[in-house]
Motif scaffolding. Structure first.
Motif, PDB file in Angstrom:
ATOM      1  N   GLY A 895       0.833  -1.202   0.000  1.00 12.24           N
ATOM      2  CA  GLY A 895       0.000   0.000   0.000  1.00 12.24           C
ATOM      3  C   GLY A 895       0.862   1.244   0.000  1.00 12.24           C
ATOM      4  N   THR A 896       0.268   2.353  -0.312  1.00 12.64           N
ATOM      5  CA  THR A 896       0.968   3.630  -0.224  1.00 12.64           C
ATOM      6  C   THR A 896       0.038   4.603   0.455  1.00 12.64           C
ATOM      7  OG1 THR A 896       0.045   4.655  -2.167  1.00 12.64           O
ATOM      8  CG2 THR A 896       1.949   3.226  -2.490  1.00 12.64           C
ATOM      9  N   GLN A 897       0.540   5.739   0.660  1.00  8.55           N
ATOM     10  CA  GLN A 897      -0.362   6.782   1.136  1.00  8.55           C
ATOM     11  C   GLN A 897      -0.609   7.764   0.015  1.00  8.55           C
ATOM     12  OE1 GLN A 897       0.250   8.383   4.958  1.00  8.55           O
ATOM     13  NE2 GLN A 897       1.822   6.938   5.441  1.00  8.55           N
TER      14      GLN A 897
ATOM     15  N   GLU B 166       4.051   4.801  11.094  1.00  3.72           N
ATOM     16  CA  GLU B 166       3.930   3.981   9.891  1.00  3.72           C
ATOM     17  C   GLU B 166       2.563   4.232   9.275  1.00  3.72           C
ATOM     18  OE1 GLU B 166       6.230   1.835   8.623  1.00  3.72           O
ATOM     19  OE2 GLU B 166       7.659   2.481  10.140  1.00  3.72           O
ATOM     20  N   VAL B 167       2.398   3.709   8.046  1.00  2.00           N
ATOM     21  CA  VAL B 167       1.117   3.919   7.363  1.00  2.00           C
ATOM     22  C   VAL B 167      -0.048   3.484   8.235  1.00  2.00           C
ATOM     23  CG1 VAL B 167      -0.198   3.406   5.301  1.00  2.00           C
ATOM     24  CG2 VAL B 167       2.278   3.378   5.222  1.00  2.00           C
ATOM     25  N   GLN B 183      -1.720  12.358   8.091  1.00  2.00           N
ATOM     26  CA  GLN B 183      -2.730  11.304   8.170  1.00  2.00           C
ATOM     27  C   GLN B 183      -3.136  11.039   9.618  1.00  2.00           C
ATOM     28  OE1 GLN B 183      -1.640   7.544   6.183  1.00  2.00           O
ATOM     29  NE2 GLN B 183      -2.434   6.559   7.997  1.00  2.00           N
ATOM     30  N   PHE B 265      -8.430   6.662   6.244  1.00  2.00           N
ATOM     31  CA  PHE B 265      -7.456   6.330   5.211  1.00  2.00           C
ATOM     32  C   PHE B 265      -7.767   4.998   4.517  1.00  2.00           C
ATOM     33  CE2 PHE B 265      -3.583   3.931   4.242  1.00  2.00           C
ATOM     34  CZ  PHE B 265      -3.047   4.722   3.241  1.00  2.00           C
ATOM     35  N   SER B 269      -7.074   4.694   0.421  1.00  2.00           N
ATOM     36  CA  SER B 269      -5.631   4.555   0.254  1.00  2.00           C
ATOM     37  C   SER B 269      -5.266   4.804  -1.213  1.00  2.00           C
ATOM     38  CB  SER B 269      -5.236   3.135   0.672  1.00  2.00           C
ATOM     39  OG  SER B 269      -3.935   2.855   0.272  1.00  2.00           O
ATOM     40  N   PRO B 270      -4.297   5.712  -1.503  1.00  2.00           N
ATOM     41  CA  PRO B 270      -4.001   6.022  -2.912  1.00  2.00           C
ATOM     42  C   PRO B 270      -3.706   4.770  -3.737  1.00  2.00           C
ATOM     43  CG  PRO B 270      -2.893   7.564  -1.469  1.00  2.00           C
ATOM     44  CD  PRO B 270      -3.516   6.528  -0.583  1.00  2.00           C
ATOM     45  N   ASN B 308       7.264   6.098   1.839  1.00  2.00           N
ATOM     46  CA  ASN B 308       5.837   6.042   1.654  1.00  2.00           C
ATOM     47  C   ASN B 308       5.239   7.057   2.617  1.00  2.00           C
ATOM     48  OD1 ASN B 308       3.312   5.178   1.292  1.00  2.00           O
ATOM     49  ND2 ASN B 308       3.576   3.223   2.336  1.00  2.00           N
ATOM     50  N   GLU B 309       5.101   8.263   2.190  1.00  2.00           N
ATOM     51  CA  GLU B 309       4.863   9.310   3.176  1.00  2.00           C
ATOM     52  C   GLU B 309       3.902  10.379   2.668  1.00  2.00           C
ATOM     53  OE1 GLU B 309       7.721  12.690   4.751  1.00  2.00           O
ATOM     54  OE2 GLU B 309       8.379  10.655   5.175  1.00  2.00           O
ATOM     55  N   THR B 310       3.230  10.965   3.587  1.00  5.87           N
ATOM     56  CA  THR B 310       2.419  12.116   3.252  1.00  5.87           C
ATOM     57  C   THR B 310       2.866  13.276   4.099  1.00  5.87           C
ATOM     58  OG1 THR B 310       0.794  11.671   4.923  1.00  5.87           O
ATOM     59  CG2 THR B 310       0.438  10.648   2.795  1.00  5.87           C
TER      60      THR B 310
END
Lengths: 897, 311
Positions: A895-897, B166-167, B183, B265, B269-270, B308-310
């Protein structure tokens, strides 16, 4: 549940054994406040106390259908009933009917618990249940369709959003999806009980993956056989037509109609109800599949088989919704099929029931159903549910709080992560303080709690075998009835005339199989025709027959392969262990070369743990360690380990094995472990006892082998089983002979005999060569002989043939895999027996052995043995890669954000 | 404001991935508040199958499957979006009456926003959220002011720290740590409001960031963004971004682009996917948001972010 009082008649000198079943039935009392199924009243007549005669008591009974039942068996004695009971228990065990209480692989599979007597439901009572269930299931389908679509019921305020949008079982991914066949539900289960007023009351409903349709069939088969005369006389309605209707409906609603390939999706052998998944799949003619047997490609569902991908058009699912598709639902699920929801949305696969029905199972919904029924059907519900209050509605919460003591408190969202989860709480059993605490919790999280009125369930007669010194007798136990509604191609729905009765164990009133209750067959009587439809003639077309033949799933293939390997490994380990114990106590206990060889073999096959001294260093320690490992499934990979692994592999393909085959396997495994455990506790002359156990186990293994060779269809699955067996044999025997040559074991008579014994070829050898101990003769029989199934030549030859056939090669052509097995036709006796190494042109490097320089010749033979041994490993790896690995590949979520 | 967004996601796998299925929420919403002028989704290698559908919340989701072994997957979403001005409504409805509105009783009118009152997987119902929120909700307080106060407090109390979570960090953990990424802040904001019986939802999207004064815009230096939204009866949804302490409707500002809306989320999730093989993977995500000056061609994106970040 209250204590049951069975009032024995005044002590008679004739002894209790003479009391007849009819008399026990007439005098049976159920607990106060419970409806009496047997006598049909809240308070049974008090025969014992008032001194009423037997015939008076029997008179009351005779108004019930039960009278007809006991009329058939009234004369039976306790001993007769005990015998029936024992027979039934044996049958349940022999049929392998299990309910896994624990979900880990070492956990015991508990035999299914089945009571001797059926629950008898009279025709007029059954009509009422049937009518009520049909109405309710139609209602549930309408609610489901609305929730997956326009959600008008929510807009109208008829269902609280908390019970739909707030329910974790409501699947947003399924919203707006019109399933193929335009129906959402195909199977639904309704749990009900009879109250003190004699009426049936609904307690709950199951729609996600209701269990019981397989167990109840087994119950029926067992109990109708026990009481076949009563079964015929009472006109018990048959079940097969309902299962047939379900199958017809599933076909009719699936994308390919009658030609559709349907499968039953199971979470696998560790699920508590796996037995019935396998049983039901076989009965209904469905392919039994696990999530990793399937894949989705281009929005279509396929089954991975030995011959490639086979389309699947419908799934009867026993996997909970959240686990169905890791792509859209729980990402950590290993039980589902990625992309399955897409295939459903595309209309390419029917899933029964459609995912997203779990919200219907909440007990909280029950209180809203009467109004929903008026709104959607314009009808009052004719089978009432127990009064149920969802505390998320303020007024209902206040009503409920005022009567907690008379109620059962249940979680609104049982088992859902992030929600309150607890076992149902019986108010009457709580102290005032505990009850106040519950009231506090309810007030704080009202939505999480649902309160249902407590009702004593009716009690039925059950046979209680002798226990703790109390003689066997009839006792009354609380019972809950699960009734199934299934899809019908013409009527829309029909109700299975029967069901699963769940019987409380003595100290409980809430029945649950996981908490140790039992089950009973349910005899729904008819005053009309008995429907004698059977499932034995499913409409098979030549195409479907052909398809069915080809279907060996990759996972089943892998289990069969390991079943073959472990069967052979168990036999080898057993023969080796016997040989060791016998040699240590034989005529020649100090034969160094023999003991060295045996010690090396024990290490090579891990019959003792590493670090155990060799039989030369410390024979007694070695012997003790060897015996200890025989009945252990941990550490060493001795007989016990192999038998357990064999059973686990067999469990993975349980549905392909005959009843007898499975029975021998489980018995062999069970008795070995039990007997070795006993040996540990009071072990005098452990060697003799161990040898006796091994001898008995050997007989059972011979029977298992017999079942494998003679009782299984010789399809590709069987071919893999056979290949597994021969790979194991090739490696084991080649290694054994190689070590025997290296350690000069053949030079002594006892060593020579031991080697022949290990090859299971003593009889053949002595028949041919009498007392001669010529090495050439031995090599001829154990390596070259094409007629001896234990000779390497025979094994290699068979293996090459089977591998070629598996690969679909033309006759007399070999596949690449088959060519990896050494070609026995190249072996000549003279060359193999040549001792002088310089006369032979060595084909490859000499076997790497630390003391290779000191061992006598036979270089070419050693080379051949090495190649056989290596081939066993390589071919096994290649088989995994070629035939299984697409099933075993790890499925990862990213998965990604 | 007209904005051009380039969102590139690259997975490198080791060993190869045999087959894969993915679901992407990378297409900005196209509705009354935001116009999607142009959009492309370029997937390499070319998928064997792809389809676009709307989810239950009206977001566009793209499915695709790959049936050839591949060592790399690249997904580049390029979107041109017209956003509109943002404002705060003059809504003074108090929070208690809003809560009562969502309490079920016979005859109560249904409000679709009710769906966002309930706990969801990443914004679960836990007493800690109510404890934190309580200070912003004195009796009779207007919901708008109370929610703005929660936003201010999160912005003030919490440290933005890109490697801290983490996500799948549960919001409760970020609440205890008092640090996280956008997030986490969005989830805490949502969970706080829901813990009091109010409706709140999650918004994923982008934010135009200004380059440091005198510096050129750095390609790929942006990230996807996330914030929360609260439902005000009579006015509808008002977005609140605790990370940047900005609020407004239909979004916190003209410089915000809304990608998708969900409960949290996990709904939007993208990218998520299931792969066969590829035991190890590394992921690079690069986002560039820039104002559209003229009809220039989509710019080339340098992928710089290694996590893997916002924001």
């Amino acid at each position: 549940m209250e204590k049951i009082q069975v009032q024995a008649s005044s002590p008679s000198p004739a002894g209790a054994a003479e009391v007849r079943l009819g008399e026990l039935a007439a005098r049976l009392r159920c607990a106060k406040g419970h409806f009496d199924e047997l006598h049909g009243a809240l308070k049974p007549i008090d025969a014992g106390a008032s001194g009423a005669t037997f015939s008076e008591a029997y008179g009351a009974l005779s108004k019930r259908a039960w009278a007809g039942f006991f009329a058939e068996f009234g004369d039976q004695t306790r001993a007769d009933m005990n015998q029936r009971s024992a027979h039934l228990a044996r049958q349940v065990r022999d049929n392998g009917i299990t309910y896994n209480v624990y979900t880990d692989e070492d956990g015991p599979q508990r035999p299914w618990s089945l009571d001797l007597f059926p629950l008898i439901v009279e025709p007029h009572e059954w009509r009422h249940i049937e009518h009520g269930v049909l109405q309710r299931v139609r209602l549930l389908e309408r609610i489901m369709a609305d929730v997956c679509g326009p959600q008008r019921l929510l807009q109208a305020g008829l269902v609280p959003p908390a019970l739909v949008h707030g329910h974790p079982g409501y699947l947003r991914a399924m919203h707006g999806v019109q399933p193929v066949g335009a129906r959402y539900l195909h199977v639904a289960a309704f749990d009900m009980a009879r109250g003190p007023d004699g009426h049936w009351w609904l307690i709950g409903q199951r729609t996600q993956a209701p269990s019981g349709l397989g167990y109840l069939l087994e119950n029926r088969l067992s109990i109708s056989a026990q009481f076949n005369s009563a079964f015929d006389k009472l006109k018990v309605q048959r079940l097969a037509a309902t299962y047939r209707a379900l199958m017809d409906s599933l076909h009719a609603n699936s994308p390919l109609g009658a030609d559709a390939h349907l499968a039953l999706l199971t979470p696998g052998p560790y699920n508590e109800t796996y037995f019935e998944h396998a049983y039901l799949a076989r009965y209904l003619g469905l392919t039994l599949v696990e999530g990793n047997d399937l894949l989705v490609r281009d929005e279509r569902l396929y089954l991975k088989t030995l011959k490639g991908l086979v389309p699947v058009h419908g799934l009867l699912k026993r996997v909970d919704d959240q686990y169905l598709d890791p792509l859209e639902l729980r990402a950590d699920s290993k039980l589902g099929v990625p992309g399955l929801l897409q295939a459903i949305r595309a209309g390419n696969v029917l899933v029964a029931n459609a995912p997203g029905s779990a919200f219907l199972e909440s007990p909280a919904l029950l209180g809203f159903l009467p109004a929903l029924s008026r709104h959607l059907l314009g009808e009052e519900l004719c089978l009432p549910a127990l009064p149920t209050w969802w505390c998320g509605e303020n007024s209902a919460m206040f009503d409920a709080l005022a009567r907690l003591r008379d109620c059962v408190i249940k979680p609104t969202y049982p088992g859902a992560p992030g929600h309150a989860s607890f076992d149902a709480v019986l108010g009457a059993r709580q102290t005032q303080q505990a009850l106040d605490e519950w009231a506090g919790r309810i007030a704080q999280h009202p939505q999480e709690h649902t309160v249902q009125l407590y009702m004593p369930f009716s009690q039925m007669p059950t046979w209680q075998c002798e226990r703790n010194g109390n003689e066997a007798t009839l006792v009354a136990r609380s019972v809950m009835l699960r009734v199934f509604a299934v899809a019908d191609p013409t009527l829309g729905w029909r109700v299975l005339p029967g069901g699963l009765a769940r019987v409380a164990s003595s100290d409980q009133d809430i029945t649950s199989m996981q908490r140790g209750g039992s089950s009973a067959d349910v005899w729904s009587l008819t005053d009309g025709e008995v429907d004698r439809t059977t499932m034995l003639h499913p409409h098979l077309t030549p195409e479907s027959l052909l398809q069915r033949k080809r279907l060996v799933t990759s996972r089943a293939a892998e289990s069969l392969f390991w079943l073959g390997r472990y069967s052979e490994r168990a036999e080898n380990a057993l023969r080796l262990a016997r040989l060791m114990l016998e040699s240590l106590h034989g005529e020649d206990p100090n034969n160094t070369s023999l003991l060295t060889w045996l010690g090396q073999m024990a290490q090579a096959n891990t019959l003792v743990l590493p670090g155990v001294p060799t039989p030369l260093q410390a024979p007694h320690v070695f012997e003790r360690a060897l015996i200890d490992s025989l009945g252990s499934s941990r550490g060493a990979t001795s007989v016990g380990f192999c038998l357990r692994a064999l059973k686990l592999a067999a469990a993975g393909v349980r549905e392909r094995l005959s009843q007898e085959h499975w029975r021998i396997i489980t018995r062999a495994e069970e008795s070995l472990f039990v007997r070795f455990a006993e040996l540990e506790h009071h072990g005098s002359s452990p060697v003799q006892q161990a040898l006796q156990i091994l001898s008995d186990t050997s007989d059972q293994l011979a029977a298992i082998t017999g079942a494998q060779t003679d009782r299984m269809a010789r399809d590709d699955g069987w071919r893999l089983l056979s290949i597994g067996r021969h790979i194991e044999r090739l490696g084991f025997l080649a290694n054994a002979l190689g070590l025997a040559l290296r350690y000069r074991t053949l030079e002594s008579d006892s060593g020579f005999d031991a080697v022949i014994e290990l090859f299971d070829s003593a009889i053949t050898f002595h028949a041919q060569f009498q007392q001669s101990r010529d090495v050439a003769a031995l090599v001829d029989l154990l390596v070259i002989d094409r007629d001896n199934p234990r000779s390497l030549s025979w094994v290699a030859h068979t293996l090459r043939g089977r591998l070629a056939k598996l690969a679909g090669s033309e006759p007399n052509e070999l596949s690449a895999l088959a060519l990896k097995v050494p070609d026995p036709s190249a072996w000549g006796l003279a060359q193999l027996c040549a001792q002088a190494p310089d006369l032979i042109t060595s084909i490859g490097p000499a076997p790497s052995s630390p003391n290779a320089a000191q061992v006598p010749g036979y270089d070419l033979l050693q080379e051949v043995l090495q190649r056989c041994w290596r081939a066993a490993f390589e071919v096994s790896d290649d088989i995994s890669a070629t035939y299984f690995s697409h099933a075993g590949l790890v499925n990862r979520s990213v998965g990604t954000q | 404001m007209k904005l051009l967004i380039t969102h590139e996601t690259v997975y490198d796998y080791q060993p190869v991935v045999e087959t894969a299925q993915h679901m992407a929420y990378l297409t900005p919403r196209d509705d009354d508040h935001q116009q999607l002028i142009g959009h492309t989704l370029i997937i390499t290698p070319e998928p064997a199958h792809r389809s676009v559908t709307s989810d239950v919340f009206g977001n566009k989701r793209s499915f695709f499957s790959l049936q050839q072994p591949h060592r790399q997957l690249s997904v580049v979403a390029t979107s041109k979006v017209q956003t509109c001005a943002s404002r705060l409504p003059g809504n003074l409805v108090d929070w208690e009456s809003t809560r009562e509105r969502f309490r079920y009783r016979a005859g109560n009118a249904f409000d679709p926003a009710n769906e966002f009152v309930f706990a969801s997987p990443m914004a679960p119902s836990q007493p800690e959220f109510a404890d934190y929120a309580r200070a912003s909700f004195p009796p009779g307080q207007s919901l708008l002011l109370a929610a703005l106060d929660v936003m201010h407090r999160i912005h003030h109390d919490f440290t933005y720290e890109s490697q801290s979570t983490e996500v799948n960090t549960p919001a409760a953990q970020a609440l205890v740590q008092r640090k996280g990424v956008c997030q986490d802040f969005a989830h805490i904001f949502i969970a706080c409001l829901r813990s009091l019986g109010l409706a709140a939802r999650y918004v994923s999207g982008y934010l135009l960031t200004a380059p440091p004064p005198g510096m050129a815009r750095l390609r790929g230096s942006d990230a996807s963004h996330a914030w929360g939204s609260v439902y005000l009866p009579g006015s509808g949804w008002v977005d609140m971004d605790p990370t940047n302490d900005r609020a407004g409707a239909p979004s916190p500002g003209e410089d915000y682009v809304t990608l998708a809306i969900g409960r949290d989320f996990s709904d939007v999730s993208p990218m998520r996917g299931v792969i066969y093989g590829g035991a190890n993977h590394t992921l690079r995500v690069g986002v560039t948001v820039e104002p559209v000056v003229d009809e220039a061609l989509p710019c080339k994106v340098a992928v710089s972010d290694d996590r893997n970040e916002t924001s």
